[in-house]
Design an enzyme around this catalytic site. Structure first.
Site, PDB file in Angstrom:
ATOM      1  N   ARG A 214      44.148  41.575  50.259  1.00  0.00           N
ATOM      2  CA  ARG A 214      44.288  41.459  48.808  1.00  0.00           C
ATOM      3  C   ARG A 214      45.544  40.653  48.482  1.00  0.00           C
ATOM      4  NH1 ARG A 214      43.204  47.296  48.972  1.00  0.00           N
ATOM      5  NH2 ARG A 214      40.960  47.542  48.798  1.00  0.00           N
ATOM      6  N   SER A 253      27.495  46.742  41.772  1.00  0.00           N
ATOM      7  CA  SER A 253      26.284  47.442  41.340  1.00  0.00           C
ATOM      8  C   SER A 253      26.596  48.870  40.895  1.00  0.00           C
ATOM      9  CB  SER A 253      25.256  47.458  42.470  1.00  0.00           C
ATOM     10  OG  SER A 253      25.852  47.964  43.643  1.00  0.00           O
ATOM     11  N   CYS A 342      32.374  43.091  57.053  1.00  0.00           N
ATOM     12  CA  CYS A 342      32.863  44.313  57.713  1.00  0.00           C
ATOM     13  C   CYS A 342      31.788  44.889  58.623  1.00  0.00           C
ATOM     14  CB  CYS A 342      33.346  45.332  56.689  1.00  0.00           C
ATOM     15  SG  CYS A 342      32.068  45.867  55.559  1.00  0.00           S
TER      16      CYS A 342
HETATM   17  N1  SAH Z   1      36.325  44.618  47.376  1.00  0.00           N
HETATM   18  C1  SAH Z   1      36.391  46.063  47.284  1.00  0.00           C
HETATM   19  C2  SAH Z   1      35.533  46.777  48.302  1.00  0.00           C
HETATM   20  C3  SAH Z   1      34.077  46.388  48.280  1.00  0.00           C
HETATM   21  S1  SAH Z   1      33.021  47.552  49.010  1.00  0.00           S
HETATM   22  C4  SAH Z   1      37.844  46.507  47.353  1.00  0.00           C
HETATM   23  O1  SAH Z   1      38.736  45.669  47.587  1.00  0.00           O
HETATM   24  O2  SAH Z   1      38.102  47.699  47.179  1.00  0.00           O
HETATM   25  C5  SAH Z   1      31.458  46.937  48.614  1.00  0.00           C
HETATM   26  C6  SAH Z   1      31.008  47.152  47.171  1.00  0.00           C
HETATM   27  O3  SAH Z   1      29.784  46.452  47.004  1.00  0.00           O
HETATM   28  C7  SAH Z   1      30.730  48.572  46.745  1.00  0.00           C
HETATM   29  O4  SAH Z   1      31.507  48.882  45.633  1.00  0.00           O
HETATM   30  C8  SAH Z   1      29.234  48.598  46.346  1.00  0.00           C
HETATM   31  O5  SAH Z   1      28.984  49.367  45.186  1.00  0.00           O
HETATM   32  C9  SAH Z   1      28.967  47.160  46.069  1.00  0.00           C
HETATM   33  N2  SAH Z   1      27.605  46.649  46.294  1.00  0.00           N
HETATM   34  C10 SAH Z   1      26.788  46.878  47.344  1.00  0.00           C
HETATM   35  N3  SAH Z   1      25.672  46.123  47.261  1.00  0.00           N
HETATM   36  C11 SAH Z   1      25.787  45.402  46.109  1.00  0.00           C
HETATM   37  C12 SAH Z   1      24.981  44.415  45.484  1.00  0.00           C
HETATM   38  N4  SAH Z   1      23.834  44.012  46.019  1.00  0.00           N
HETATM   39  N5  SAH Z   1      25.416  43.868  44.334  1.00  0.00           N
HETATM   40  C13 SAH Z   1      26.592  44.265  43.786  1.00  0.00           C
HETATM   41  N6  SAH Z   1      27.402  45.170  44.350  1.00  0.00           N
HETATM   42  C14 SAH Z   1      27.010  45.729  45.499  1.00  0.00           C
END
Ligand code: SAH
Length: 398
Positions: A214, A253, A342
């Site tokens: 980040r 989502s 990941c």
């Molecule tokens: N970038 C975040 C962590 C992301 S984790 C951070 O720094 O904290 C992955 C995220 O993707 C989750 O919040 C999940 O709700 C979302 N997600 C999973 N599939 C998705 C999709 N098809 N479209 C949008 N969001 C999605």
């Protein structure tokens, strides 16, 4: 003590201190051990290779607690010793200024020599996951040792990860010690503040593994229009706005995660009018944005695990290609893409190739300007390369 005897020649990975014994390598198990019981591990020739926890239901039939000929001794003493080493070394590096950082991973399973055990610290709260039969077996002793080593007495269990199923364990959550956690715990990360729901949030509540990334992305945020895909609770959005981004559009989502993202922005006194939160599917929304000819200067792609195991790599590769291709198309000239995977099953070289293919198909010239990995409190033991799961690239297009 029960004994696990390997097939001839199958001791090689254990000699290299790889902690997993697959069912196919096992000749026989003597002594009728129960789930999570400690086994003496022997080569086909009868040499002692070490001690392991028995997982009768998993294809990873045993996980090593210790290697070599030495006796294991008292298990409570053995575990608390290992835990102390894992915790103290990390705290020393990261907790020396708690107004900057007060949250971190304290125990990172196999890479800390403690298979199946994850412990995260959120300010004064500990959250633990017991993901294997061996870790589950010693839950009580581990909880006591955690309190003793850290001096923290509020310990919550989040053993609701899918991998427990492979071990024949059902999902479990709840208080292990101390009080019921509040709805949100406020943490500091690189001087920024975040609310974490340790009872219902993803994993143990927050993606601590992205801490340094980040910060790396923040360095490119100034005056840029940012698209933050897979935002969760707005980690990258908060950093980018704190770094002077012109605007940040976040997509996820989960409506709850986005709601928490808004609160995180407020908590850091960042301008709400520069943030947009979209509850949508990233795959669809990127297409809509492409068709509308939207443009951004910095795009973050931080999707969930598309390939938890090697078996799902092909489908995962298609998913990564798709979103990376669309993201490259949405970038202004000179724009930056910070893209992550990941998925343990997708190795770094493969991920880079997927991103390269995406740039090619998008018709952009792109360069890697930074390679990223998981934060240092999520170490990768050299004898356990599977411990490297988070890969990131910062790319610039011309
Ligand atoms: N970038 C975040 C962590 C992301 S984790 C951070 O720094 O904290 C992955 C995220 O993707 C989750 O919040 C999940 O709700 C979302 N997600 C999973 N599939 C998705 C999709 N098809 N479209 C949008 N969001 C999605």
């Amino acid at each position: 003590m029960a004994k696990l005897i390997l097939k001839p020649g199958r001791e090689k990975s254990l000699m290299r201190r790889h902690p997993w014994v697959f069912s196919g390598a096992v000749k026989q198990v003597n002594g009728n051990p129960g789930s999570g019981d400690t086994l003496e591990v022997l080569s086909a020739k009868g040499e002692r290779l070490g001690w392991a926890a028995f997982s009768p239901q998993s294809s990873i039939r045993a996980r090593m607690w210790a290697f070599g000929e030495e006796e294991l001794g008292d298990m409570t003493f053995f575990l608390s010793n290992k835990m102390r080493i894992a915790i103290i070394s990390k705290e020393k590096d990261l907790l020396n200024n708690q107004s900057l950082n007060n949250s971190m991973r304290l125990i990172h399973a196999e890479s800390d020599g403690l298979p199946g055990l994850i412990v995260d610290r959120y300010d004064q709260w500990l959250v633990a996951q017991f993901l294997t039969a061996g870790a589950e077996k010693w839950k009580h002793e581990i909880t006591q040792a955690l309190a003793e080593i850290t001096g923290l007495t509020n310990i919550y269990e989040r053993s609701d990860a899918d991998v427990r199923e492979l071990e024949g364990l059902s999902p479990t959550t709840g208080v292990l010690m101390g009080a019921q956690p509040p709805e949100t715990v406020e943490i500091s990360e690189n001087g920024l503040r975040f609310l974490v729901d340790i009872q219902k949030g993803h994993k143990t509540g927050f993606y601590l593994d992205q801490r340094d990334n980040r910060l790396a992305v923040q360095a490119y945020a100034k005056d840029r229009r940012v698209l933050n895909c897979f935002s969760y609770t707005g980690g990258f959005a908060v950093y980018c706005l704190a770094g002077g981004a012109a605007q940040v559009v976040s997509i996820d989502s989960s409506a709850d995660a986005l709601e928490m993202g808004k609160r995180n922005l407020e908590l850091n006194h960042l301008p709400a009018e520069k943030a947009e939160w979209m509850c949508a599917d990233v795959f669809q929304e990127l297409r809509t944005m492409r068709d509308r000819r939207e443009r951004f200067d910095l795009i973050v792609l931080d999707p969930p695990k598309f390939a938890p195991t090697v078996g799902q790599v092909q489908a995962a590769a298609r998913g990564y290609k798709d979103i990376n291709l669309l993201a490259f198309k949405l970038l202004n000239p000179g724009g930056i893409l910070a893209t992550f995977s990941c998925s343990g099953g997708v190795e770094r070289a493969l991920f880079q190739k997927i991103v390269a293919d995406a740039a090619l198909d998008a018709g952009v010239d792109a360069q890697i300007i930074q390679h990223l990995s998981q934060a240092p409190d999520h170490p990768i033991a050299l004898n356990f390369p599977e411990g490297e799961y988070l890969k990131g690239l910062i790319c610039r297009i011309s």
